[in-house]
Design a protein around this motif. Sequence first.
Motif, PDB file in Angstrom:
ATOM      1  N   VAL A  74       8.014  12.479   7.681  1.00 39.16           N
ATOM      2  CA  VAL A  74       7.943  11.352   6.905  1.00 39.16           C
ATOM      3  C   VAL A  74       7.834  10.095   8.044  1.00 39.16           C
ATOM      4  O   VAL A  74       7.065   9.015   7.671  1.00 39.16           O
ATOM      5  CB  VAL A  74       8.916  10.916   6.027  1.00 39.16           C
ATOM      6  CG1 VAL A  74       8.889   9.647   5.268  1.00 39.16           C
ATOM      7  CG2 VAL A  74       9.010  11.970   5.045  1.00 39.16           C
ATOM      8  N   CYS A  75       8.684  10.033   9.138  1.00 42.78           N
ATOM      9  CA  CYS A  75       8.693   8.851   9.961  1.00 42.78           C
ATOM     10  C   CYS A  75       7.354   8.550  10.787  1.00 42.78           C
ATOM     11  O   CYS A  75       7.144   7.563  11.299  1.00 42.78           O
ATOM     12  CB  CYS A  75       9.899   8.827  10.491  1.00 42.78           C
ATOM     13  SG  CYS A  75      10.070   9.951  11.900  1.00 42.78           S
ATOM     14  N   ILE A  88      -1.400   2.437   9.775  1.00 41.60           N
ATOM     15  CA  ILE A  88      -0.237   2.672  10.224  1.00 41.60           C
ATOM     16  C   ILE A  88       0.851   2.857   9.066  1.00 41.60           C
ATOM     17  O   ILE A  88       2.052   2.817   9.628  1.00 41.60           O
ATOM     18  CB  ILE A  88       0.218   1.374  11.218  1.00 41.60           C
ATOM     19  CG1 ILE A  88       0.361   0.154  10.530  1.00 41.60           C
ATOM     20  CG2 ILE A  88      -0.737   1.395  12.494  1.00 41.60           C
ATOM     21  CD1 ILE A  88       0.905  -0.973  11.441  1.00 41.60           C
ATOM     22  N   SER A  89       0.360   2.862   7.896  1.00 44.26           N
ATOM     23  CA  SER A  89       1.424   2.856   6.894  1.00 44.26           C
ATOM     24  C   SER A  89       2.132   4.365   6.782  1.00 44.26           C
ATOM     25  O   SER A  89       2.639   4.541   5.652  1.00 44.26           O
ATOM     26  CB  SER A  89       0.758   2.308   5.707  1.00 44.26           C
ATOM     27  OG  SER A  89       0.906   0.847   5.668  1.00 44.26           O
ATOM     28  N   GLY A  90       1.948   5.268   7.428  1.00 42.65           N
ATOM     29  CA  GLY A  90       2.432   6.370   7.333  1.00 42.65           C
ATOM     30  C   GLY A  90       3.827   6.486   8.529  1.00 42.65           C
ATOM     31  O   GLY A  90       4.223   7.560   8.928  1.00 42.65           O
ATOM     32  N   ASN A  91       3.879   5.558   9.282  1.00 41.40           N
ATOM     33  CA  ASN A  91       4.807   5.430  10.319  1.00 41.40           C
ATOM     34  C   ASN A  91       5.908   4.248  10.086  1.00 41.40           C
ATOM     35  O   ASN A  91       5.639   3.086   9.603  1.00 41.40           O
ATOM     36  CB  ASN A  91       4.137   4.896  11.866  1.00 41.40           C
ATOM     37  CG  ASN A  91       3.419   5.946  12.394  1.00 41.40           C
ATOM     38  OD1 ASN A  91       2.366   6.280  11.615  1.00 41.40           O
ATOM     39  ND2 ASN A  91       3.642   6.577  13.466  1.00 41.40           N
ATOM     40  N   LEU A  92       7.153   4.788  10.284  1.00 40.16           N
ATOM     41  CA  LEU A  92       8.279   3.898   9.954  1.00 40.16           C
ATOM     42  C   LEU A  92       8.737   3.280  11.154  1.00 40.16           C
ATOM     43  O   LEU A  92       8.851   3.884  12.362  1.00 40.16           O
ATOM     44  CB  LEU A  92       9.355   4.663   9.435  1.00 40.16           C
ATOM     45  CG  LEU A  92       9.340   5.183   7.957  1.00 40.16           C
ATOM     46  CD1 LEU A  92      10.482   6.113   7.786  1.00 40.16           C
ATOM     47  CD2 LEU A  92       9.597   3.849   6.910  1.00 40.16           C
ATOM     48  N   LEU A 147      16.088   4.622  13.461  1.00 37.81           N
ATOM     49  CA  LEU A 147      15.297   5.937  13.608  1.00 37.81           C
ATOM     50  C   LEU A 147      15.776   6.999  14.599  1.00 37.81           C
ATOM     51  O   LEU A 147      15.470   8.266  14.163  1.00 37.81           O
ATOM     52  CB  LEU A 147      13.904   5.689  13.695  1.00 37.81           C
ATOM     53  CG  LEU A 147      13.033   4.884  12.642  1.00 37.81           C
ATOM     54  CD1 LEU A 147      11.520   4.781  12.898  1.00 37.81           C
ATOM     55  CD2 LEU A 147      13.138   5.767  11.527  1.00 37.81           C
ATOM     56  N   PHE A 190      14.082  10.859   4.330  1.00 43.28           N
ATOM     57  CA  PHE A 190      13.156   9.858   4.218  1.00 43.28           C
ATOM     58  C   PHE A 190      12.067  10.093   3.221  1.00 43.28           C
ATOM     59  O   PHE A 190      11.402   9.152   2.903  1.00 43.28           O
ATOM     60  CB  PHE A 190      12.368   9.572   5.753  1.00 43.28           C
ATOM     61  CG  PHE A 190      13.199   9.202   6.846  1.00 43.28           C
ATOM     62  CD1 PHE A 190      14.575   8.379   6.464  1.00 43.28           C
ATOM     63  CD2 PHE A 190      12.915   9.219   8.073  1.00 43.28           C
ATOM     64  CE1 PHE A 190      15.305   7.737   7.405  1.00 43.28           C
ATOM     65  CE2 PHE A 190      13.590   8.434   8.883  1.00 43.28           C
ATOM     66  CZ  PHE A 190      14.739   7.804   8.810  1.00 43.28           C
ATOM     67  N   TYR A 242       7.226   0.389   4.589  1.00 42.61           N
ATOM     68  CA  TYR A 242       6.369   0.728   5.758  1.00 42.61           C
ATOM     69  C   TYR A 242       5.583  -0.638   5.959  1.00 42.61           C
ATOM     70  O   TYR A 242       5.682  -1.474   5.184  1.00 42.61           O
ATOM     71  CB  TYR A 242       5.370   1.712   5.203  1.00 42.61           C
ATOM     72  CG  TYR A 242       5.841   3.077   5.262  1.00 42.61           C
ATOM     73  CD1 TYR A 242       5.557   3.970   6.247  1.00 42.61           C
ATOM     74  CD2 TYR A 242       6.428   3.706   4.163  1.00 42.61           C
ATOM     75  CE1 TYR A 242       6.190   5.282   6.516  1.00 42.61           C
ATOM     76  CE2 TYR A 242       6.981   5.199   4.263  1.00 42.61           C
ATOM     77  CZ  TYR A 242       6.706   5.912   5.190  1.00 42.61           C
ATOM     78  OH  TYR A 242       7.206   7.026   5.275  1.00 42.61           O
ATOM     79  N   ALA A 243       4.575  -0.565   6.789  1.00 45.53           N
ATOM     80  CA  ALA A 243       3.872  -1.707   7.175  1.00 45.53           C
ATOM     81  C   ALA A 243       3.277  -2.339   5.952  1.00 45.53           C
ATOM     82  O   ALA A 243       3.214  -3.678   5.712  1.00 45.53           O
ATOM     83  CB  ALA A 243       2.699  -1.537   7.991  1.00 45.53           C
ATOM     84  N   SER A 244       2.922  -1.573   4.740  1.00 47.62           N
ATOM     85  CA  SER A 244       2.331  -2.130   3.504  1.00 47.62           C
ATOM     86  C   SER A 244       3.179  -3.060   2.765  1.00 47.62           C
ATOM     87  O   SER A 244       2.643  -3.550   1.693  1.00 47.62           O
ATOM     88  CB  SER A 244       1.739  -0.908   2.752  1.00 47.62           C
ATOM     89  OG  SER A 244       2.546   0.369   2.978  1.00 47.62           O
TER      90      SER A 244
END
Lengths: 211, 816
Positions: A49-50, A136-140, B194, B715, B722-724
């Motif tokens: 997920v991160c 980049i919305s799959g990275n936390l 993290l 998670f 997230y960025a979104s």
Amino acid sequence: MMAEATEHVTLRVNGTARELDVPPRRLLSDALRHDLRLTGTHVGCEHGVCGCCTVLLDGAPVRSCLMFAISADGHEITTVEGLTPADGNELHPIQRAFQDCHGLQCGFCTPGFIMTVAGLLAENPEPDRDEIVEGISGNLCRCTGYRNIVASVERAAELLRDGDGTPEPRADDGGIASRHPSPQGTAPTPYDAVGDGVPADTDEAGGRGSE
Amino acid sequence: MTTKMFGEAISRREDPRLLRGDGRYLDDLGHDAYAAAFVRSPHAHARVNEIDVSGALDVDGLVAIYTYDDLPGRLGDPLPLLIPHPSLTAPRTGHALAAEVVRHVGEPVAMVVATDRYVAEDAAEKIIVTYDPLPAVVGVAAAASGDEVVHDDMDDNVAANFVQEVGDVDGALADAPHRLDLRWEIERSASMPLEGRGVYARWDADDGRLRVYTSTQTSTSVRAVIAAVFDIADVHVEVIAPDVGGGFGVKIMHPWPEELLVPWAAMTLGREVKWTEDRREHFVASAHERGQIHDVTVGYDDDGRILALDVRFLHDNGAYTPYGLIVPIITSTQLPGPYKLPNYRVEFTSLYTNTVIVTPYRGAGRPQAVFSMERTVDAIAGDLGLDRTDVRAVNFVQPDEFPHDLGLIFQDGRPAIYDSGDFPESLRKLKALVDWEGFDERRQQAESEGRRIGIGLACYVEGTGVGPYEGAHVHVETSGRVMVSTGLTTQGQGHETAFAQIVATELGVPIEQVHVTTGDTRRFGYAVGTFASRAAVMSGNAIALAARAVNEKARVVAARALEANPEDLEIADGIVRVKGSPDDRIPLNQVAVLSNPLRYSFSEAAQAATQFSMPSDPEDPPVREGEEPGLESKAYYSPPRSTFANGMHAVVVEIDPDSAQVRVLDYAVVHDCGNMINPRIVEGQIHGGVAQGIGGALYERMAYDEHGQLLNASFMDFLMPYASEVPQVRTDHLETPSPLNPLGIKGAGEAGVIPGAAAIASAIEDATGLQITRMPLSPDELFRLQRSDGNARLAPVGALGTSVDDEPDDEQGGAP
Ligand code: FES
Ligand code: FES
């Protein structure tokens, strides 16, 4: 109980063939980190997920915590260490962009973002802001609030376009084309002290204070 | 390169290392160490009956299994109560390994050490523990009822009850023209860095020394507790915080069971041992925060001026109270925010539940306080039909009223006295930044497009830079390198840069020559830690004082060589020179040579300091009275009390009429943390805090079921932005210097997160007409709220009052 059986694999990491004997269950992330000692690839969740563990597999970003080392046998892997130009001092344009735009704080998520962005810009060298956010919305990241990361990606695209590097490896070009030296002496990006962290010269979004 | 670096938005010096993948986080160390894994309780509350390890013994690679019965001496005692308080009348702490009873899911029961983590987990799986389950107490309501108790030596679940009062609340309430009774709730969340926790220990039997690396926010205190528990001399224990992948509060808690057990295993086995926390462990075995219910009674006049405020709140402290009452104390003392409350009473009850312990998470009790206060102010404005900013303005402490004494005792045991600020000016800036006055027009425009938007704001005051002290050492080497160390730790705040900026400015050297080390007891042994937005204030000032002392010493030594007066000398760019006569100069590294009279020389430069070269008065000893060899100094900064930063956030949200998704359109921050060392770093801290505030408002919650099982311990299920999900953040700064410290700075680390939930609630309320009383608020909850309120404006514009039947199917809601 018997000692665990191992398999022989060849991982092509950052352009070098690395021979390993690993148990079939050993994660690629663990093999990279603890067997090859490439600790730039981080592990934040081990369940995909991160994105901290993102590496390029044949040029495309993958999560190394979701893959067994034996499944990567024979593939080209690029880790963040492979992105850094060989002289060990200079940074890759993407890395430089993150520094210019303060796109990192604790740095734990950063290699994962950098590899994700390397994949993203290889696919799409001129992403607009929405495409960057989506990319980049799959990275936390728990530290930065992402806005400076978005700015970093914009900056990275610009640096790469300006011939400050060449486009990133694509899935079909062997995957390790990412070692390009970057020219010396590039002036640091002016920082917009009262704004949204976007370098002043690239910020059309108006993220400025009222002063 | 100029040496005036304080205040410059320079890029960070730690970045290249981290960007290249050359950071050294805990799990990047000790690849050949033995690995530890833990057997943890699957029950929220149970008696441990039997631990059967026989099945694990033939796992190839197993080294050792330890249970409570194996723990020697003080290692078997209850873990320390870190922060006692007179009102903490029933403190309870756990054990390194559960003694007889487990009180939350995730509590460690056995430790396995093996050649490799995979093997350690194999063995842990084969250990069979039988439990007698006991009733679980989950949630403050169950805890308050006291029907079941978490600690069977207690009659109820009350760890503490604490009341503070200023003025005459009952009298003022009775006389107030208006009065409201309100309830506000905030759920549990967690820091969730993290990088999880981790400990790596080496025992050097030859030297009799223990070295421990731990992903902590306080290495000196971890050292002190390890030395005490194992009865080793302090100087024989070295504790180092390597690069730390985020803390946000959770890593200030210590000693974790693992921080004692892993070093003990290393000493017992004579081998390196490492434990790296996995994500599920972090969810169930570290710490959470937030989790309060507030009942508020407020009395006010026709202008919205608050005449009396009475707050009673319940605080869920989890299974144990090792960190004392810090979180609810902060809530109760920071609740007044920027307002004058002549009559204020706050009472909290801190309750045990069968859940993970509660210790500070960025904001540390303030997000709850601000939610309670700001929601109350909004309710007053709503009741009187006044603009929300006007009600705030009439209650502000005015700029000429500082220092402003709240009449309360703060978390550092000292009076809460606001030192400086300009709240009316901050509000003016905020309204300009978000175009508060123009919002009605914007709303109408949106409505004409069928869109529902709303605006909200929230203000806060944050006590930062709590004592007792920090210290620093600055040393100019003969190479010209300036080595700086301070004991507190770093988790991404850019201390290598900000502290170097201070030294460059105060000492007068190029920043490239300055090298900063934090969190390493080998370099600096006295420290408190990095929490409470204190690092810049505390270590920043200590470093400034140490650098000033070195500057002074350098001028004294150089004055002898230049045959000048120290007062006539200045240092810039690493050169000591005579003011107005720039040719009379000596480089600082040469001064460092001269500062240390030598018998032996190894270089041409050093010859100048040897006994036959040094010009000297034959009557003076080479090291004069009151002087020390070497161009170095140590200094401490210890403030009389905390310094109070403040800020205000405004937010514009849009509510999707179909899905009830809340989208943050604009986020504006006005922030006053006094003088800024590096505006870029401050800005970054605010951005990160805002993202966590949005998470707290819309997504993040710990979903415990009634049995005390944490249902979303991954998670995948615990949703973080997230960025979104994070908008552009616009910021504006006010710099009202703190009069309390030499640099005039206040802390900035937590500010961004504090008013987020309150501001977003205010905006959702403005958009929907629904009173928002709890956070986080998921779309399905917003839907349910709307259904139970026929007047809500959640429905599509133009369809007010009609019911909307489709429930969004996303259980957690709003999911990225
Ligand atoms: S560690 Fe692989 S996605 Fe989180
Ligand atoms: S920089 Fe710390 S998690 Fe992204």
